[in-house]
Design a protein around this motif. Structure first.
Motif, short mmCIF file in Angstrom:
data_model
loop_
_atom_site.label_atom_id
_atom_site.label_comp_id
_atom_site.label_asym_id
_atom_site.label_seq_id
_atom_site.Cartn_x
_atom_site.Cartn_y
_atom_site.Cartn_z
N GLY A 177 0.81 -1.21 0.00
CA GLY A 177 0.00 0.00 0.00
C GLY A 177 0.85 1.26 0.00
O GLY A 177 2.07 1.23 0.02
N GLY A 178 0.16 2.40 -0.01
CA GLY A 178 0.87 3.68 0.01
C GLY A 178 1.42 4.05 -1.36
O GLY A 178 0.73 3.94 -2.37
N TYR A 179 2.69 4.50 -1.38
CA TYR A 179 3.32 4.93 -2.62
C TYR A 179 3.10 3.90 -3.72
O TYR A 179 3.23 2.70 -3.48
CB TYR A 179 4.82 5.13 -2.38
N PRO A 180 2.77 4.34 -4.95
CA PRO A 180 2.78 5.70 -5.49
C PRO A 180 1.47 6.47 -5.35
O PRO A 180 1.28 7.49 -6.02
CB PRO A 180 3.09 5.44 -6.98
N PHE A 181 0.54 6.01 -4.50
CA PHE A 181 -0.73 6.71 -4.30
C PHE A 181 -0.68 7.53 -3.02
O PHE A 181 0.11 7.27 -2.13
CB PHE A 181 -1.88 5.70 -4.22
N ASP A 182 -1.57 8.51 -2.92
CA ASP A 182 -1.62 9.29 -1.70
C ASP A 182 -2.49 8.59 -0.65
O ASP A 182 -3.02 7.50 -0.88
CB ASP A 182 -2.09 10.73 -1.97
N GLU A 183 -2.65 9.24 0.50
CA GLU A 183 -3.30 8.60 1.65
C GLU A 183 -4.80 8.41 1.48
O GLU A 183 -5.45 7.75 2.31
CB GLU A 183 -3.03 9.43 2.92
N ARG A 184 -5.39 8.94 0.42
CA ARG A 184 -6.83 8.80 0.23
C ARG A 184 -7.23 7.49 -0.46
O ARG A 184 -8.42 7.19 -0.57
CB ARG A 184 -7.36 9.98 -0.60
N LEU A 185 -6.26 6.71 -0.89
CA LEU A 185 -6.57 5.50 -1.66
C LEU A 185 -7.42 4.50 -0.88
O LEU A 185 -8.53 4.16 -1.30
CB LEU A 185 -5.28 4.83 -2.13
N ASP A 186 -6.91 4.01 0.24
CA ASP A 186 -7.64 2.98 0.99
C ASP A 186 -8.98 3.48 1.53
O ASP A 186 -10.00 2.79 1.39
CB ASP A 186 -6.76 2.43 2.11
N PRO A 187 -9.04 4.68 2.18
CA PRO A 187 -10.35 5.16 2.64
C PRO A 187 -11.36 5.33 1.50
O PRO A 187 -12.54 5.02 1.67
CB PRO A 187 -10.02 6.51 3.29
#
Length: 215
Positions: A177-187
């Motif tokens: 999880g995490g990079y390369p996406f920002d913190e809004r991905l999982d929520p």
């Protein structure tokens, strides 16, 4: 209590938008008219669920620059995003400097993807879901004003459908999880998967030519 992401999306239209003249026999706002106006007014129901994705990645080939296997996993994810049409390749340049030996890969948004305002700042914005009106469930009105209560839900985009499959494979490959996406991905994904139907309200004002949505 609404989820924080949902709270950001329960908005009432600012300003005065288009009007409809069809009303009840005594000039009252009907549910049909309210629903038509809500559907026509962009942004009246809420905003989209977005996530940001970095548009570039450095893949190191030597001992420096982190875990080579992790680099490969990240690049493989980008390649899958390209294969799904979410991204497209822009450039790949080899570098050999004090940081190490690496290839800098640049990607561009796919032809149907909204890059978002941050495109020039290093990331692509992916829209995972858009709000959609379900139905008007109640109206209270007095003279020339009315308050409309309605239900709305999030409708996943094609990008979301593609992304979920790619992320599932990435996790099987060891991505945490995490990079390369920002913190809004999982929520954002969790919110969409719950398929919530929530309520919101909008204020309508009656003018001489019909009803309009107003803040």
């Amino acid at each position: 209590m609404l989820h924080p992401i949902l709270l950001q999306r329960v908005v009432i239209v600012a300003g005065v938008l288009g009007s409809l003249s069809c009303t009840g026999g005594n000039g009252e706002l009907t549910r049909e008219t309210a629903q038509q106006l809500l559907e026509q007014a962009a942004g009246s129901v809420g905003g989209p669920v977005d996530v940001q994705l970095w548009k570039s990645i450095d893949v190191f080939t030597g001992e420096r620059g982190g875990d080579p296997e992790d680099n490969k996993r990240r690049l493989h994810m980008y390649e899958n995003l390209v294969g799904a049409g979410v991204l497209q390749r822009a450039s790949a340049e080899r570098h050999d400097d004090m940081v190490g030996v690496y290839v800098h890969h640049e990607f561009a948004p796919g032809p149907t993807v909204d890059a978002g305002p941050g495109w020039m700042n290093g990331y692509v914005r992916l829209t995972l879901a858009n709000p959609r009106l379900v139905r008007v469930i109640g109206i209270t009105q007095q003279e020339t004003q009315a308050t409309v209560l309605y239900e709305w839900r999030l409708q996943p985009t094609e990008t979301y459908t593609k992304l979920v499959g790619i992320l599932a494979q990435a996790r099987r490959d060891g991505w945490n999880g995490g990079y390369p996406f920002d913190e809004r991905l999982d929520p954002g994904i969790q919110l969409i998967q719950r398929e919530p139907i929530d309520t919101a309200s909008a204020t309508f004002v009656r003018f001489d030519d019909g009803w309009r949505i107003q803040k």
